[in-house]
Design a protein around this motif. Structure first.
Motif, mmCIF file in Angstrom:
data_model
loop_
_atom_site.group_PDB
_atom_site.id
_atom_site.type_symbol
_atom_site.label_atom_id
_atom_site.label_comp_id
_atom_site.label_asym_id
_atom_site.label_seq_id
_atom_site.Cartn_x
_atom_site.Cartn_y
_atom_site.Cartn_z
ATOM 1 N N THR A 20 -0.814 5.935 -13.457
ATOM 2 C CA THR A 20 -1.687 7.008 -13.545
ATOM 3 C C THR A 20 -1.015 8.001 -13.908
ATOM 4 O O THR A 20 -1.545 8.981 -14.430
ATOM 5 N N GLU B 175 -9.993 7.550 -13.665
ATOM 6 C CA GLU B 175 -9.199 7.066 -14.761
ATOM 7 C C GLU B 175 -10.063 6.484 -15.988
ATOM 8 O O GLU B 175 -9.455 6.594 -16.984
ATOM 9 N N SER C 64 -3.354 10.098 -2.450
ATOM 10 C CA SER C 64 -4.326 8.924 -1.997
ATOM 11 C C SER C 64 -4.132 7.935 -2.979
ATOM 12 O O SER C 64 -4.619 6.875 -2.920
ATOM 13 N N ILE C 65 -3.376 7.960 -4.039
ATOM 14 C CA ILE C 65 -3.148 6.830 -5.193
ATOM 15 C C ILE C 65 -2.164 5.886 -4.508
ATOM 16 O O ILE C 65 -1.140 6.054 -4.146
ATOM 17 N N GLN D 215 0.746 4.196 -9.113
ATOM 18 C CA GLN D 215 1.064 5.591 -9.324
ATOM 19 C C GLN D 215 1.700 6.027 -10.803
ATOM 20 O O GLN D 215 1.334 6.826 -11.301
ATOM 21 N N LEU E 264 -11.209 6.879 -7.722
ATOM 22 C CA LEU E 264 -9.958 6.652 -8.558
ATOM 23 C C LEU E 264 -9.943 5.939 -9.979
ATOM 24 O O LEU E 264 -9.803 6.437 -10.926
ATOM 25 N N SER E 265 -10.731 4.796 -9.862
ATOM 26 C CA SER E 265 -10.848 3.995 -11.240
ATOM 27 C C SER E 265 -12.154 4.609 -12.035
ATOM 28 O O SER E 265 -11.949 4.754 -13.210
ATOM 29 N N LEU F 25 -6.692 14.303 -10.450
ATOM 30 C CA LEU F 25 -5.993 13.314 -10.159
ATOM 31 C C LEU F 25 -4.320 13.716 -9.678
ATOM 32 O O LEU F 25 -4.072 13.230 -8.715
ATOM 33 N N LYS G 237 -3.045 13.120 -5.725
ATOM 34 C CA LYS G 237 -1.860 11.988 -5.928
ATOM 35 C C LYS G 237 -1.612 11.239 -4.564
ATOM 36 O O LYS G 237 -1.114 10.281 -4.555
ATOM 37 N N VAL H 183 -10.827 9.196 -0.386
ATOM 38 C CA VAL H 183 -10.910 8.811 -1.579
ATOM 39 C C VAL H 183 -10.636 7.382 -1.708
ATOM 40 O O VAL H 183 -9.722 6.696 -1.286
#
Length: 619
Positions: free
Chosen positions: A203, A165, A194-195, A200, A161-162, A188, A192, A156
């Motif tokens: 998100t 989001e 991989s954030i 964190q 992730l962007s 997500l 979690k 990831v």
């Protein structure tokens, strides 16, 4: 044809998968779409075995090629709205096929990881402005493949992730986008680990806000509004068709015939029940996107209920409990859990421990009033909405979905009670309010005690609540007689976990009453019920739970001693002991898991010790 389960075997015998596979790459877009659709329906209605067989026949190779070609065509050939056989339509069928395969085959998930298909799903998600159906299919698939997938976590990127989001923060108000955001929130949470630590908190806040917003929606009122909107639209279309003459009216009548009482949505509901097989461990398959194109309002209503159901399921996962069986619709996972370290903290972050809530999660749930919203969703569905759906055959399947949301809310409440401290739930007064709420549900009618899914959910919540109240010495608002009536209904239930919950409730109630003066008569009633189950139930786990409850109820106190003598507890347990030992020796291996056998062995030892304790009282 393959939407009818009885036709699936004959279609498979004619080598349908190998014949349809090459057509996924046909030059004609309509052929690609319909062959992908046929394979998708085959995978949905054929179940896990068919999906495994399709993977063995290497359907994923042409499917992956098709998906990559579709994604490269999104920008090259932007599709005009309402056109047929667009690149997005082809991709939608292909993504649904991929979702079904990954949901039913661990080998398909492994191929997904190795082929790097996460970027394909993200590209489809980003098309939500142009084609929300495609984005929803991608979100469903993403929610499935991110679950318990340590290998995927390592791939990831920040870009992925962007993109997720950005979807989470979209502002569209329709129900399909609400479902889209909820599925992305669930994905997500699965990702979690991989954030990055710096992102964190932000998100997590957006994730919980999304779940909270979904639960804020008044499903009963919105469903009635959507039904009214459908009626107005159809009336308007009839007026237009009449103005265009007989030919237009014939076309409208044909469309209405397709949406009639015996239309695809009821068949899909039946297939859903068949695929799930009545087992809580099976995931609920959503067939809403197979509804006829004209059923936009019904599609919106289905998306609303599925968004709320999914939100509750994600919150259950956030409020992770020590007992994996607490999750009523998820089987204990046997997949790779290497992302959880020995100390229970996920790699790459500290959002959650399997045994408790982290401060960040706890704070976010409280800030968004999630416990109160979950309690609200645990109420029975709006009678007006249920009545309205019952009058319209094409909307009738929503009644089950409304009931399912309530059951998910009850299970969610159970996990919240187990994971949160008492003060966060409003202290003693707050817990008593929850108890009164559960009592009002249980005693609303005798019919509700016949619904297995409801019984499982409500007894789990009651068990958790009563245990907390007993540990805090908070008075219970339900009488022992009321609890006995619940337990009598529950112990007649075929679902083992319901019987176990009922016995635990009796044990908690009895051990609390044993401390009170004048409770001997009630303790006799509870003890007699527990002895009956311990000696008669065919399941050893249930028998063991009944014995465990007896140990708790009659462990100490003058009232307990008096009641034990009245029901001749010592003699009954002496007679039961050799029978229990013999059944454990004969039936234990092969019928029960190592964990269950360990518990049953402990109960066997405790039974011997408890008999010894009762003998000292007699002397």
């Amino acid at each position: 044809m393959v939407q009818l389960s009885q036709t699936v075997p004959s279609v498979l015998q004619r080598d349908a998968v190998r014949r349809l596979g090459p057509l996924l790459l046909d030059r004609c877009a309509a052929v690609r779409e319909t062959s992908a659709g046929a394979l998708r329906n085959l995978s949905a209605c054929g179940g896990p075995e068919v999906c495994e067989d399709m993977v063995r026949q290497d359907i994923l190779t042409p499917l992956i090629t098709l998906l990559r070609e579709c994604c490269s065509g999104f920008e090259v050939n932007p599709s005009p709205k309402n056109s047929k056989n667009t690149v997005e339509d082809v991709a939608n069928e292909a993504i649904n096929l991929l979702w079904n395969l990954c949901e039913n085959s661990s080998r398909a998930v492994s191929v997904f990881n190795k082929a790097g298909l996460l970027d394909v799903l993200v590209l489809c998600l980003e098309r939500h402005e142009q084609k929300v159906e495609l984005a929803l299919s991608a979100a469903h698939c993403l929610h499935t493949v991110t679950e318990e997938n340590a290998e995927l976590l390592r791939s990831v990127s920040v870009g992925v992730l962007s993109a997720l989001e950005a979807v989470l923060l979209s502002t569209h108000t329709d129900m399909q986008h609400s479902l889209l955001r909820t599925l992305v929130a669930g994905s997500l949470w699965n990702l979690k680990g991989s954030i990055p630590a710096a992102r964190q908190a932000q998100t997590l806040s957006a994730l919980v806000a999304t779940l909270s917003a979904s639960l804020d929606l008044d499903a009963g009122a919105l469903i009635q509004q959507l039904q009214s909107a459908e009626a107005e639209r159809l009336a308007s279309e009839i007026a237009v068709a009449e103005g265009n003459g007989a030919q237009g009216l014939d076309g409208l009548e044909e469309e209405q015939h397709q949406h009639s009482a015996n239309g695809g949505e009821e068949q899909m509901e039946e297939e859903e029940e068949r695929v799930n097989g009545g087992q809580k461990g099976q995931k609920d398959k959503d067939f809403s996107d197979l509804l006829p194109k004209g059923k936009q309002e019904l599609r919106e209503a289905g998306a609303l209920l599925l968004a709320q159901q999914t939100s509750l399921e994600v919150i259950v996962n956030m409020c992770c409990s020590e007992d994996p069986s607490d999750d009523e619709w998820e089987e204990a996972s046997s997949s790779d859990e290497s992302e959880v370290c020995a100390d229970g903290v996920c790699e790459g972050g500290s959002l959650q421990s399997p045994l408790c809530l982290s401060a960040e999660v706890h704070s976010a749930l409280i800030h968004h009033s999630v416990p109160q919203k979950v309690l609200k969703k645990a109420e029975f569905p709006s009678p007006a909405a249920v009545d309205a759906c019952g009058r319209d055959p094409s909307w009738r399947s929503l009644i089950k979905k409304m009931q399912r949301v309530q059951c998910r809310a009850l299970t969610c409440l159970h996990n919240i009670l187990a994971a949160m401290d008492t003060e966060a739930l409003g202290g003693a007064a707050g817990l008593q309010t929850v108890a009164q709420h559960l009592a009002s549900l249980v005693f609303s009618s005798s019919d509700v005690l016949k619904e297995e899914e409801f019984l499982e959910a409500v007894t789990s919540a009651l068990r958790s609540l009563l245990q907390i109240m007993a540990s805090k010495n908070i008075p219970q608002c339900m009488s022992p007689q009321q609890l006995m009536s619940v337990c009598e209904a529950a112990t007649r239930c075929d679902v083992m976990s319901v019987r176990v919950n009922a016995l635990a409730i009796l044990g908690i109630t009895g051990s609390t009453l044993a401390k009170e003066t004048g409770s001997a008569d009630t303790l006799q009633m509870i003890g007699t019920a527990l002895l009956s189950v311990a000696s008669k139930d065919p399941n050893l786990v249930v028998c063991g739970e009944a014995l465990d409850a007896l140990f708790d109820v009659f462990a100490d106190g003058a009232e307990a001693e008096s009641a034990a003598r009245s029901i001749r507890l010592l003699a009954s347990l002496k007679a039961l002991q050799p029978v229990f030992k013999a059944k454990l020796r004969k039936e234990g291996k092969g019928n029960y898991s190592p964990e269950q056998l360990c518990v049953l062995d402990n109960i066997k030892v405790n039974l011997r010790r408890f008999i010894g304790y009762l003998q000292t009282l007699k002397n």
